[in-house]
Design an enzyme around this catalytic site. Structure first.
Site, PDB file in Angstrom:
ATOM      1  N   LYS A   1       0.867  -1.278  -0.054  1.00  0.00           N
ATOM      2  CA  LYS A   1      -0.123  -0.001  -0.159  1.00  0.00           C
ATOM      3  C   LYS A   1       0.721   1.245   0.026  1.00  0.00           C
ATOM      4  O   LYS A   1       0.585   2.192  -0.794  1.00  0.00           O
ATOM      5  CB  LYS A   1      -0.954  -0.054   1.110  1.00  0.00           C
ATOM      6  CG  LYS A   1      -1.673  -1.074   1.367  1.00  0.00           C
ATOM      7  CD  LYS A   1      -2.781  -1.199   0.065  1.00  0.00           C
ATOM      8  CE  LYS A   1      -3.452  -2.500   0.352  1.00  0.00           C
ATOM      9  NZ  LYS A   1      -4.153  -3.023  -1.032  1.00  0.00           N
TER      10      LYS A   1
ATOM     11  N   GLU B   1      -4.023   8.514   7.229  1.00  0.00           N
ATOM     12  CA  GLU B   1      -4.699   8.896   5.957  1.00  0.00           C
ATOM     13  C   GLU B   1      -5.859   9.659   6.553  1.00  0.00           C
ATOM     14  O   GLU B   1      -6.685   9.338   7.297  1.00  0.00           O
ATOM     15  CB  GLU B   1      -5.278   7.642   5.291  1.00  0.00           C
ATOM     16  CG  GLU B   1      -4.259   7.043   4.409  1.00  0.00           C
ATOM     17  CD  GLU B   1      -5.010   5.902   3.537  1.00  0.00           C
ATOM     18  OE1 GLU B   1      -4.299   5.451   2.659  1.00  0.00           O
ATOM     19  OE2 GLU B   1      -6.152   5.713   3.587  1.00  0.00           O
TER      20      GLU B   1
ATOM     21  N   HIS C   1     -17.888  -4.615   3.342  1.00  0.00           N
ATOM     22  CA  HIS C   1     -16.824  -4.170   2.600  1.00  0.00           C
ATOM     23  C   HIS C   1     -16.704  -5.016   1.120  1.00  0.00           C
ATOM     24  O   HIS C   1     -15.539  -5.202   0.732  1.00  0.00           O
ATOM     25  CB  HIS C   1     -15.556  -4.200   3.303  1.00  0.00           C
ATOM     26  CG  HIS C   1     -15.503  -3.380   4.356  1.00  0.00           C
ATOM     27  ND1 HIS C   1     -15.688  -1.944   4.236  1.00  0.00           N
ATOM     28  CD2 HIS C   1     -15.477  -3.437   5.660  1.00  0.00           C
ATOM     29  CE1 HIS C   1     -15.739  -1.448   5.290  1.00  0.00           C
ATOM     30  NE2 HIS C   1     -15.567  -2.464   6.492  1.00  0.00           N
TER      31      HIS C   1
ATOM     32  N   ARG D   1      -5.381  -7.277 -11.634  1.00  0.00           N
ATOM     33  CA  ARG D   1      -6.050  -8.472 -12.144  1.00  0.00           C
ATOM     34  C   ARG D   1      -7.331  -8.088 -12.774  1.00  0.00           C
ATOM     35  O   ARG D   1      -7.568  -7.032 -12.867  1.00  0.00           O
ATOM     36  CB  ARG D   1      -6.079  -9.426 -11.019  1.00  0.00           C
ATOM     37  CG  ARG D   1      -7.026  -8.886  -9.981  1.00  0.00           C
ATOM     38  CD  ARG D   1      -7.558  -9.859  -8.778  1.00  0.00           C
ATOM     39  NE  ARG D   1      -7.957  -8.921  -7.699  1.00  0.00           N
ATOM     40  CZ  ARG D   1      -9.120  -8.474  -7.489  1.00  0.00           C
ATOM     41  NH1 ARG D   1      -9.789  -8.277  -8.597  1.00  0.00           N
ATOM     42  NH2 ARG D   1      -9.377  -7.770  -6.357  1.00  0.00           N
TER      43      ARG D   1
END
Lengths: 504, 169, 504, 169
Positions: free
Chosen positions: A118, A202, A237, A294
């Site tokens: 990340k 963040e 999620h 992907r």
């Protein structure tokens, strides 16, 4: 340019079959691999060849690079398509494929690694000029640094464990007075979970829209995007419904985000099909979230509005063909929506509901596509994902697409297990979805409507009771095995309609 | 012959009055219907009543005389209560086989963790077993304060739907 | 403008369901009618309401205007959709609908009459400047006139009984020396068959292409065409495969024929969806053949390349809405092919094969649409058409569409009755079809290839023999009714794959 | 136990050599196969042989031990010839129940016309009955020169597949 003649599909379920369909259309033979639980799975039956690779648990079968590569070598497969999930974003697997002279259909191991981390992905995007969620670009190792950083970014923020995942060491801070205590508890949980107390911070985007762009890159430095997908309808999620175009999108925003998506792909010299995920707030500010290296579950809606077979493009790119599609030729035609059919009890906290499929009635007709893998009599294994099918509709415009989706969901019957079909139908009826005015908070916000029992009136209940009664009476007699429709207690001559109930 | 049918929480009394093959006159509670009914061996029904077309599918459940009914709109739990079931019901009503003492698995899955052992005291709400299915873990809690008296499964074993897992007293 | 809230569908089979699907999407309730043979037909089960209208023979049920109108009145249906076949081109029925205040979804009775009479249709088209097959515009009543006319038109010609149909009194004349004798025998057969010896004479177009244009006209004088459909693959004068665009077509020819199609519709002030059929010869000369004043079986390929739901357009037009689609906005996107699945023995002179459906596996995935009506356990009645389903594929271009159709036909399994599926698959493999170089003579010309037995090699035969053997052994034991997959002789513990054949 | 199976025109001898549940060793004529075979009650088979995946469906026909087999590519007529069928076959081989004396209907349909009556002399190729199914009429011709000895149906009646219609001698 190396022609691919045989592909091993290192996956199961609907995506394995979806890939094999394109292979069949391209004249490429297919090799399936399967675990103990999957001997009778449709992908095994659909493939030209099928090989067993281990016990039911994914970790011992579908996640075993060496076993899969062994089958690929034994069957002389030219390439491996990883689908999504399982080994699709495993750089070690991609590397091993290359070492064994088998083409991995996807980007290079280096790109998978870079986008999989990340913080590294954030740094790459910042370098490419792509907006990212404001926050730290490296781990914050002391409490003081953490608190300073939070003050600089401004509340609300999300504190996440650098080494982490799965929600451990993650804290949402919305109130000034909680900063110190929450930073401490995040660091302490990170320490105990991962042995490392560093965190990163963040900006917290509340109720954002989840919008992603499909990109394609070839081996010759050409990159295009195939517009956006709106994926904000999520539960736990996980996406439930995707649509394109996004109701939130403006042509200007699409152009801007599309350009950034292409920049993102170019920045890592991306090969194949990939997805750039963005968070978008209500003021249409957008931030890079992550890149999926992907094919996505929801790729069919992009196929439907662009007319492009994305798996075919993946294979052509893997063979070394340059992209023949150019950005200026691409058009979004009409509107497409995908609903994911899960084997789950949507009314009961979306609890998975594996089990045996009794009957299936497929929705057919104009503008309807189904990508599934279960069949009548099939027992859905407990080991894998609960998604059993995807229903994709297209129509000239969004309203018509919603009506068509409602019709298709109404026709779609899967009995024997609980599914999300009725829940999805209720979503199609909500004011928020119909108006296109929704974000990732949609299901929570509409919970009361979505969980209401829209059961049928008494007359209809009575018909069910009558059916049960007749079923019971007929079961008292010998059971037959035919599927032909016959009248109740098939012992007398068929009554013709020229006569009537008055004759009763 | 009148029998009772339980649909979700409602119990209705049903009786066939007349029949000529697919044409039936049937009484449900106090209402009399004339229906044209066709069905097959797989429990798929097509019923026409006053011109309305109903499609109903009955899927037998593990327990005898229990069905799940599917209409095009929704699904229902059904139970046929005939003389035999009534007899059983009456007989067992005295013993009160309290289902709240038993933890069963609502779905097939795999036992991930059993944090208790026989003899342990548990409080209402304590997690006594974790089952995983389709990549999702569910924790099952004790419905009462009590003692673990029986554990019928072990960690790592797979379980069927409605299988008894743990008994508490 | 009169909103339609309920539609009676005066038809059965796939077209009844196809119409009801659009009704459902538009929020319109549906009424089905059925004959004795159709109580368990899918259209009865799909509709909101269903009423019996008579015995199995069409003449006593689906062809009885008064019975159908009676149901429409009883159920307060606002409109009747006739589908295709049955009463769809029956002006008397359309007139009775109007008399009873029920909107007939289609053109006026006068237009149906005018286009239903071949000579009157020819005259109308000639007046509108549309090219027709050269020939007489009125009946020829004497032998001398007939011979003079033939000399004027030039051989080859077709002599047809004016009063006739069904091939009676029809003669093809290709040789000068046969003119007199064939005219005489045509007139004599016409006399004995219809009591009337007048004939008309048309230029004979050998091996023509059968190309039709879809038109739409509203109640406000707006007319558009939705491009062509190539329908030359026929057996026993019935279409088997249709595609659009036609491989024969040039943009120039399309523009010209399209303009004539619109002129033809305008000439009769046509309302609703209609089709102008043309014969096209190899030099691209085209001639008006006839107009079908209804929806065609093959309408889905037009829907697929234009994105327009034709049934929805029919309903909107019937409500009095002006067309919102304009000619210049219409585009043909990609390529669509339809294959008609007949219950027939294609290898044995296409003999119909009614019977009970055992299992069905639907083809799914990208670019595939199925419109069918049979289900597992359904017994196809002997009384009606043998078409049980239509398979429609779309792809970016014709080659891809052919490959996709092959894949879909490969996946499509209907067992219990013989179907045209394998025959259609062989057509997809012929050189003539792949090159697009075919006309109405295609099946006759390719007979040898199409009837060849492409059976599987010995290994595959042996697997069938093994299956039959195991089936036989297991039938010796009790039969179960579950559809779950289980191993042969389900008496022992399931063998895991960790062990191996070596253990045998 | 070895039995014979007739597939279209071929007759193959089949014998099971070893079995461990779904794993079978089977001999077809002279060839030995190791197959992994799964099937269900509806005659649907999934066979893996040397890695090749075969899907086969067997649909029972009206006559016992007769099937139609469907692969993804084609369909076949199958007959299982076990001891019992062999016995029947041998027994009936003497009598020669010549099928060419009998007109049967290859499909279900409706009798449209019977232009002959019992006692009529017919020539080979003469139409003796017209059957209509799905809007198509088929004329059935006499296979021999002979006399109509039995007419088992009447005009307007519906017939099943393989039903005997007319006998000629």
């Amino acid at each position: 340019m190396r022609k691919i003649r045989k592909i091993l599909v290192a996956n199961r379920g609907e995506i394995a079959i979806r890939i094999m369909r394109t292979c069949r259309e391209m004249g490429i033979s297919t090799v399936a691999v399967f675990s103990d639980a999957d001997r009778t799975s449709m992908h095994v039956r659909y493939a030209d060849e099928a090989y067993h690779i281990g016990p039911s648990a994914s970790a011992e079968s579908y996640l075993k690079p060496e076993k899969i590569i062994e089958v690929a070598k034994r069957t002389n497969a030219d390439a491996i398509h990883p689908g999504y999930g399982f080994l699709s974003e495993n750089s070690e697997f991609a590397r091993k494929c290359a070492e064994n002279g088998i083409k991995f259909i996807g980007p290079s191991p280096e790109v998978i690694d870079k986008m999989g981390d990340k913080i590294q992905a954030r740094l790459t995007m910042i370098a490419a000029g792509v907006p990212v969620v404001p926050g730290t670009t490296e781990s914050v190792t002391t409490e003081k640094d953490a608190i300073d950083t939070i003050r600089r970014i401004g509340l609300p923020v999300m504190v996440k464990a650098s080494a982490g995942g799965g929600g451990k060491g993650m804290r949402l801070i919305t109130d000034e007075k909680d900063i110190v205590s929450l930073v401490r508890s995040a660091r302490s949980e990170a320490k105990s979970s991962f042995g490392n107390d560093s965190v990163y911070i963040e900006k917290y985007i509340s109720s954002p829209h989840h919008i992603e762009f499909q990109v394609l890159g070839d081996q010759h430095g050409n990159f295009i995007h195939l517009f956006e997908r709106e994926c904000s309808v999520q539960r736990r999620h996980q996406k439930m419904i995707e649509e394109t175009p996004s109701p939130l999108m403006t042509p200007e925003l699409r152009r801007k985000m599309g350009e950034y998506a292409v920049e993102a792909a170019r920045a890592v010299n991306y090969e194949g099909a990939g997805t750039i995920e963005f968070l978008v707030d209500n003021d249409l500010n957008f931030y890079f979230l992550e890149m999926n290296t992907r094919l996505q579950v929801e790729h069919p809606i992009t196929e439907r509005i662009t007319g492009i077979d994305l798996v075919k493009q993946q294979i052509l790119i893997a063979e070394g063909h340059p992209l023949t599609i150019t950005q200026d030729k691409l058009r979004q035609t009409g509107h497409a929506i995908e609903c994911r059919i899960y084997a789950e009890d949507s009314d009961n906290n979306f609890m998975p509901n594996p089990g045996k499929i009794y009957n299936i009635t497929q929705p057919l007709g104009l503008g309807v596509r189904t990508d599934g893998y279960v069949y009548e009599g099939y027992e859905i294994p407990i080991y894998y994902d609960s998604m059993i099918s995807k229903l994709i509709v297209w129509a000239e415009n969004r309203n018509e697409a919603i009506e068509r989706m409602k019709r298709a969901l109404y026709e779609y019957k899967i009995t024997g297990v609980k599914t999300s079909i009725k829940f999805l139908e209720r979503i199609m009826d909500t004011e928020d979805f119909r108006s296109g005015n929704y974000d990732t908070n949609f299901i929570e916000k509409n919970k009361d409507i979505l969980l209401s029992e829209g059961k049928c009136p008494t007359d209809c209940e009575d018909m069910i009771i009558i059916a049960a009664y007749i079923e019971y009476l007929d079961r008292l007699n010998v059971s037959q095995t035919s599927k032909a429709m016959y009248p109740a207690q098939n012992r007398w001559k068929k009554y013709t309609y020229q006569k009537n109930f008055e004759r009763l | 012959m009148s029998i009772e049918i339980k649909l979700d929480k409602r119990i209705a009394s049903v009786e066939i009055l007349k029949q000529f093959e697919n044409l039936l006159e049937i009484k449900v509670d106090d209402k009399i219907y004339q229906v044209d009914l066709m069905h097959n061996d797989e429990g798929i029904f097509s019923i026409l009543e006053s011109g309305r077309s109903y499609n109903i599918e009955l899927v037998p459940q593990a327990k005898p005389k229990h069905y799940t009914a599917y209409t095009l709109y929704d699904s229902y739990d059904l139970e046929v209560i005939d003389a035999e079931s009534r007899y059983r019901r009456n007989r067992s009503s005295g013993t009160q086989l309290a289902s709240e003492n038993i933890i069963t698995s609502p779905m097939p899955g795999k036992v991930v963790k059993i944090p208790v052992k026989v003899g342990d005291e548990v409080k209402k709400g304590d997690t006594v077993i974790t089952i995983s299915a389709m990549k999702m873990e569910s924790e099952y809690k004790s419905p009462i304060d009590g003692t673990i008296i029986k554990i019928q499964v072990i960690e790592g074993s797979t379980v069927d739907a409605n299988q008894v897992l743990i008994e508490i007293e």
